[in-house]
Write an enzyme that holds these catalytic residues in place. Structure first.
Site, PDB file in Angstrom:
ATOM      1  N   ARG A  83      44.757  -7.770   9.371  1.00  0.00           N
ATOM      2  CA  ARG A  83      44.513  -7.746  10.919  1.00  0.00           C
ATOM      3  C   ARG A  83      43.443  -6.784  11.212  1.00  0.00           C
ATOM      4  NH1 ARG A  83      47.882  -6.464  13.525  1.00  0.00           N
ATOM      5  NH2 ARG A  83      49.598  -5.962  12.130  1.00  0.00           N
ATOM      6  N   TYR A 222      41.035 -14.240   7.852  1.00  0.00           N
ATOM      7  CA  TYR A 222      42.326 -13.895   7.474  1.00  0.00           C
ATOM      8  C   TYR A 222      43.496 -14.290   8.594  1.00  0.00           C
ATOM      9  CZ  TYR A 222      46.283 -10.837   7.199  1.00  0.00           C
ATOM     10  OH  TYR A 222      47.678 -10.221   6.970  1.00  0.00           O
ATOM     11  N   LYS A 231      49.814 -14.771  15.734  1.00  0.00           N
ATOM     12  CA  LYS A 231      49.908 -13.492  16.740  1.00  0.00           C
ATOM     13  C   LYS A 231      49.076 -13.620  17.872  1.00  0.00           C
ATOM     14  CE  LYS A 231      51.709 -11.224  13.064  1.00  0.00           C
ATOM     15  NZ  LYS A 231      52.954 -10.985  13.385  1.00  0.00           N
ATOM     16  N   HIS A 251      58.176  -9.802  18.374  1.00  0.00           N
ATOM     17  CA  HIS A 251      57.692  -9.709  16.747  1.00  0.00           C
ATOM     18  C   HIS A 251      59.116  -9.590  16.226  1.00  0.00           C
ATOM     19  CE1 HIS A 251      55.294  -7.353  13.643  1.00  0.00           C
ATOM     20  NE2 HIS A 251      55.142  -8.845  13.467  1.00  0.00           N
ATOM     21  N   SER A 273      54.597  -4.663  11.255  1.00  0.00           N
ATOM     22  CA  SER A 273      54.009  -5.535  10.156  1.00  0.00           C
ATOM     23  C   SER A 273      54.258  -4.892   8.853  1.00  0.00           C
ATOM     24  CB  SER A 273      52.597  -5.857  10.310  1.00  0.00           C
ATOM     25  OG  SER A 273      52.363  -6.682  11.515  1.00  0.00           O
ATOM     26  N   CYS A 275      57.160  -4.272   7.081  1.00  0.00           N
ATOM     27  CA  CYS A 275      58.341  -3.051   7.142  1.00  0.00           C
ATOM     28  C   CYS A 275      59.818  -3.956   7.023  1.00  0.00           C
ATOM     29  CB  CYS A 275      58.279  -2.371   8.759  1.00  0.00           C
ATOM     30  SG  CYS A 275      56.669  -1.136   8.804  1.00  0.00           S
ATOM     31  N   ASP A 298      59.351 -13.822  11.639  1.00  0.00           N
ATOM     32  CA  ASP A 298      58.085 -13.080  12.154  1.00  0.00           C
ATOM     33  C   ASP A 298      58.128 -13.010  13.693  1.00  0.00           C
ATOM     34  OD1 ASP A 298      55.855 -11.294  11.622  1.00  0.00           O
ATOM     35  OD2 ASP A 298      54.563 -12.738  12.466  1.00  0.00           O
ATOM     36  N   ARG A 391      49.408 -12.421   0.519  1.00  0.00           N
ATOM     37  CA  ARG A 391      50.462 -12.959   1.120  1.00  0.00           C
ATOM     38  C   ARG A 391      50.643 -14.521   0.627  1.00  0.00           C
ATOM     39  NH1 ARG A 391      52.376 -10.795   6.335  1.00  0.00           N
ATOM     40  NH2 ARG A 391      51.333  -8.761   6.450  1.00  0.00           N
ATOM     41  N   ARG A 422      59.299   2.294   9.587  1.00  0.00           N
ATOM     42  CA  ARG A 422      59.237   2.921   8.134  1.00  0.00           C
ATOM     43  C   ARG A 422      59.122   4.318   8.650  1.00  0.00           C
ATOM     44  NH1 ARG A 422      57.122   0.868   3.004  1.00  0.00           N
ATOM     45  NH2 ARG A 422      57.199  -1.455   3.871  1.00  0.00           N
TER      46      ARG A 422
HETATM   47  P1  GDP Z   1      57.483  -7.979   7.306  1.00  0.00           P
HETATM   48  O1  GDP Z   1      55.987  -7.834   7.139  1.00  0.00           O
HETATM   49  O2  GDP Z   1      58.002  -6.976   8.464  1.00  0.00           O
HETATM   50  O3  GDP Z   1      58.144  -9.391   7.239  1.00  0.00           O
HETATM   51  O4  GDP Z   1      57.888  -7.285   5.906  1.00  0.00           O
HETATM   52  P2  GDP Z   1      58.463  -7.911   4.669  1.00  0.00           P
HETATM   53  O5  GDP Z   1      59.792  -8.234   4.649  1.00  0.00           O
HETATM   54  O6  GDP Z   1      57.351  -8.733   4.051  1.00  0.00           O
HETATM   55  O7  GDP Z   1      58.471  -6.360   3.654  1.00  0.00           O
HETATM   56  C1  GDP Z   1      57.052  -5.883   3.472  1.00  0.00           C
HETATM   57  C2  GDP Z   1      57.367  -4.657   2.243  1.00  0.00           C
HETATM   58  O8  GDP Z   1      58.707  -3.859   2.440  1.00  0.00           O
HETATM   59  C3  GDP Z   1      57.608  -5.690   1.011  1.00  0.00           C
HETATM   60  O9  GDP Z   1      56.816  -4.808  -0.014  1.00  0.00           O
HETATM   61  C4  GDP Z   1      58.938  -5.687   0.974  1.00  0.00           C
HETATM   62  O10 GDP Z   1      59.151  -5.425  -0.484  1.00  0.00           O
HETATM   63  C5  GDP Z   1      59.251  -4.157   1.507  1.00  0.00           C
HETATM   64  N1  GDP Z   1      60.724  -4.002   1.935  1.00  0.00           N
HETATM   65  C6  GDP Z   1      61.347  -5.018   2.679  1.00  0.00           C
HETATM   66  N2  GDP Z   1      62.643  -4.843   3.066  1.00  0.00           N
HETATM   67  C7  GDP Z   1      62.910  -3.607   2.489  1.00  0.00           C
HETATM   68  C8  GDP Z   1      64.050  -2.736   2.258  1.00  0.00           C
HETATM   69  O11 GDP Z   1      65.076  -2.978   2.764  1.00  0.00           O
HETATM   70  N3  GDP Z   1      63.828  -1.469   1.531  1.00  0.00           N
HETATM   71  C9  GDP Z   1      62.709  -1.142   0.954  1.00  0.00           C
HETATM   72  N4  GDP Z   1      62.497  -0.075   0.330  1.00  0.00           N
HETATM   73  N5  GDP Z   1      61.579  -2.030   1.126  1.00  0.00           N
HETATM   74  C10 GDP Z   1      61.477  -3.137   1.553  1.00  0.00           C
HETATM   75  P1  PGA Z   2      54.033  -9.576   9.168  1.00  0.00           P
HETATM   76  O1  PGA Z   2      53.137 -10.607   9.810  1.00  0.00           O
HETATM   77  O2  PGA Z   2      54.813  -9.069  10.327  1.00  0.00           O
HETATM   78  O3  PGA Z   2      54.975 -10.199   8.059  1.00  0.00           O
HETATM   79  O4  PGA Z   2      53.516  -8.413   8.458  1.00  0.00           O
HETATM   80  C1  PGA Z   2      52.002 -10.548   9.676  1.00  0.00           C
HETATM   81  C2  PGA Z   2      51.353  -9.407  10.593  1.00  0.00           C
HETATM   82  O5  PGA Z   2      52.161  -8.874  11.349  1.00  0.00           O
HETATM   83  O6  PGA Z   2      50.108  -9.185  10.452  1.00  0.00           O
HETATM   84 MN    MN Z   3      54.148 -10.010  11.832  1.00  0.00          MN
HETATM   85 MN    MN Z   4      56.848 -11.224   7.236  1.00  0.00          MN
END
Ligand code: GDP
Ligand code: PGA
Ligand code: MN
Ligand code: MN
Length: 612
Positions: A83, A222, A231, A251, A273, A275, A298, A391, A422
């Site tokens: 993004r 993207y 989004k 979110h 995102s 996290c 999400d 992704r 984070r």
């Molecule tokens: P989203 O973008 O908020 O949906 O986050 P994701 O679930 O896709 O996670 C983003 C990154 O953080 C990925 O590389 C995951 O492997 C990592 N991650 C997710 N949950 C955890 C956790 O509980 N602990 C750690 N250390 N890393 C995590």
């Molecule tokens: P994410 O979704 O929260 O899974 O990273 C895409 C984004 O927020 O850009």
């Molecule tokens: Mn998102």
């Molecule tokens: Mn996600």
């Protein structure tokens, strides 16, 4: 004016499947402006999927995978991987309504500016018209969108991510309201110009016109910039709808948890995102007897029901998940989902036997890969094989952990809301806020290190209120007031409890203090027991934190167990420093629109820190 129709042998539907005068006029107007070679009205069928994916393979955009059925690998332009927050605009009629956290341009000026980019932008390309619905089609008030795009990658991805096609066209009557979503990659194919696998433009605009419920996206292919239901509609435009209509577009993931005793709770969680939302949404609980089921990963649309509880719906139909870090140990449900096929992988690596790979999929990478830039890759290359924001795009229905009620138009009643980020320091593994207003305050000052999900520096701590900083369609101070007002109007006893979490705190050696992923159920269990009043907690200035023995650590590694105390610690000095940065954040929101209640919450936090 004549409506352009296809003269090719293609079986694509070239006559409009709707009589909606607003849609017909709008498509005519955009076709006039963008000058596509043909118009295709998407019906969302398997036939259409096959036709588009075949075309994408032929063009060199997609590589058909041997390792997964009906699945494709694709790499983007290296400058179009995330993004673009600095190119994202909220073009409300009044600048002040966009607030201090958004880029603003006058809507008329923006339309004039962007129209010049759109003029002739679809030359030599197909204009696809995609009707879609965010949320269940049988909702009381389904929220429709129509996306015009010149990207077949987008058309295919929208089939996965939204309810779209014939079943939506059939629902649109002559006066149905819809969000106008215009998208062009901004790469016209003028006479003699050859196409590239990932067309895009160096100039990008992701513009939102909240009053006219319109989105104009230009220059990027993207996901977050181009799949406009996600989004742009379901968060930025929907947050404005929520403000006007008394609900929340957030979110957040939505998760169903059932205890060994058979008691079910639904929870929502907002993390910025990259996290941990998708991973928490698909959690495989490390504690025996607990069951976790996925509703959404999400976005949550939440409104109070007639019974006074807060109900959440997932407006999407697919996952657009971060690939790196996703493996059989960390997220077996995501792996099982994509293994069922029907998926698109963008900017991962490709194996020699026609499957995908990314960092964290397996402990050891294959000996040889094609990396996300299309180059040969071995472990000695010294660069990641997959882009950190690569992704997978895959249907939610394929997820083994999907809850049967994921598609229920009534939504699910939320018992607890978690806000996380984070943070290497300061923020403990979990803290329960004192009440709704304190929870809203805590969320309003949420902070996180920036990630690869957005273009720009990674690892910089910033305030990300409710994990919505990049997704708010209006003034952040008004948004806080909206959260406070909804809570004040509700029955206090029925409000979800609000918690703060941090899976990403680090020890002195720089490694994570908490193992995360499936182990996070230990934190969720404690939180649910707090709802029932059965778990122990210690008062701290920032909220209630589990006392030493209150977290269920059954089966946790000794090495991990030794660090739990550090992960839970609340350090007064660190929090005093934090309040200074919160002072700056609140000062930047501006005097008249930051709710007084939040200022008082900050003052009260400072007093509690002084006294502790
Ligand atoms: P989203 O973008 O908020 O949906 O986050 P994701 O679930 O896709 O996670 C983003 C990154 O953080 C990925 O590389 C995951 O492997 C990592 N991650 C997710 N949950 C955890 C956790 O509980 N602990 C750690 N250390 N890393 C995590
Ligand atoms: P994410 O979704 O929260 O899974 O990273 C895409 C984004 O927020 O850009
Ligand atoms: Mn998102
Ligand atoms: Mn996600």
């Amino acid at each position: 004016m004549t409506r352009r129709t296809s003269v090719t042998a293609s079986s694509a539907p070239t006559t409009a499947p709707t009589k909606h005068p607003g849609i017909l006029a709008w498509v005519d107007e955009i076709a006039e402006l963008t000058a596509p070679e043909r118009i295709v009205w998407c019906d969302g069928s398997r036939d259409e999927w096959d036709r588009l994916t075949d075309e994408l393979v032929e063009k060199g955009t997609f590589v058909r995978l041997d390792g997964k059925p009906n699945s494709f690998w694709c790499v983007s332009d290296p400058d179009d991987v995330a993004r673009v927050e600095d190119r994202t605009f909220i073009c409300s009629e009044n600048a002040s309504d966009a607030g201090p956290t958004n880029n603003w341009v006058d809507p008329v000026d923006m339309r004039i500016l962007m129209a010049e980019h759109y003029r002739g932008a679809m030359a030599g390309r197909t204009l696809y018209v995609i009707a879609f619905c965010m949320g269940p089609l049988d909702a009381a008030e389904p929220k429709f969108g129509v996306q015009i795009t010149d990207s077949p990658y987008v058309a295919v991805s929208m089939q996965i991510m939204t309810r779209s096609g014939a079943r939506v066209w059939d629902k649109l009557t002559a006066d149905t309201e819809f969000v106008r979503c215009l998208h062009s990659v901004g790469a016209p194919l003028h006479e003699g110009r050859a196409d590239v696998p990932w067309p895009c433009d160096r100039t990008k605009y992701i513009a939102h016109f909240p009053e006219s419920r319109t989105i104009w996206s230009y220059g990027s292919g993207y996901g977050g910039n181009a799949l406009l239901g996600k989004k742009c509609f379901a968060l930025r435009i929907a947050s404005v709808l929520g403000r006007d209509e008394g609900w929340l577009a957030e979110h957040m993931l939505i998760l169903k948890l059932t205890s060994p005793q058979g008691k079910t709770h639904y929870v929502a969680a907002a993390f910025p995102s990259s996290c941990g939302k998708t991973n928490l949404a698909m959690l495989e609980p490390a504690l025996a007897g607990w069951q976790a089921e996925t509703i959404g990963d999400d976005i949550a649309w939440m409104r109070f029901g007639a019974d006074g509880r807060l109900y959440a719906v997932n407006p999407e139909a697919g996952f657009f998940g971060v690939a790196p870090g996703t493996g059989a140990r960390t997220n077996p449900n995501a792996i099982a989902t994509v293994d069922r096929g029907n998926s698109v992988f963008t900017n991962t690596a490709l194996t020699d036997d026609g499957d995908v790979w990314w960092e964290g999929l397996t402990e050891q990478p294959p000996a040889h890969l094609t990396d996300w830039r299309g180059n040969d890759w071995t472990i000695d290359s010294g660069t990641p094989a997959a882009h950190p924001n690569s992704r997978y795009c895959t249907p939610i229905e394929q997820c083994p952990s999907v809850a049967p009620e994921w598609n229920d138009p009534a939504g699910v009643p939320i018992s607890a809301i978690f806000f996380g980020g984070r943070r290497a320091s300061t923020v403990p593994l979990v803290a329960e806020t004192f009440d709704w207003a304190h929870g809203v305050f805590t969320a309003s000052v949420l902070s996180s290190e920036t990630t690869a999900a957005a273009a720009g520096a990674v690892g910089v701590v910033r305030r990300d209120p409710m994990a919505m900083l990049p997704f708010l369609g209006y003034h952040v101070g008004d948004y806080f007031a909206h959260w406070l007002k909804l809570g004040a109007q509700a029955d206090t006893a029925k409000l979800p409890k609000i918690f703060q979490v941090n899976w990403f705190r680090r020890g002195e050696d720089g490694t994570f203090l908490w193992p995360g992923f499936g182990e996070n159920v230990r934190v969720l269990k404690w939180a649910l027991e707090r709802l029932d009043g059965t778990a122990e907690a210690e008062w701290t200035p920032i909220g209630y934190v589990p006392s030493a023995d209150a977290l269920d650590l059954t089966g946790l590694d000794d090495a991990d167990r030794a660090l739990v105390g550090q992960a839970l610690a609340v350090d007064t000095d660190e929090w005093v420093t934090e309040t200074r940065s919160i002072d700056e954040w609140f000062a930047g929101i501006g005097g008249n629109r930051l709710p007084e209640e939040l200022r008082e919450q900050l003052a009260a936090l400072k007093l509690r820190l002084l006294g502790s």
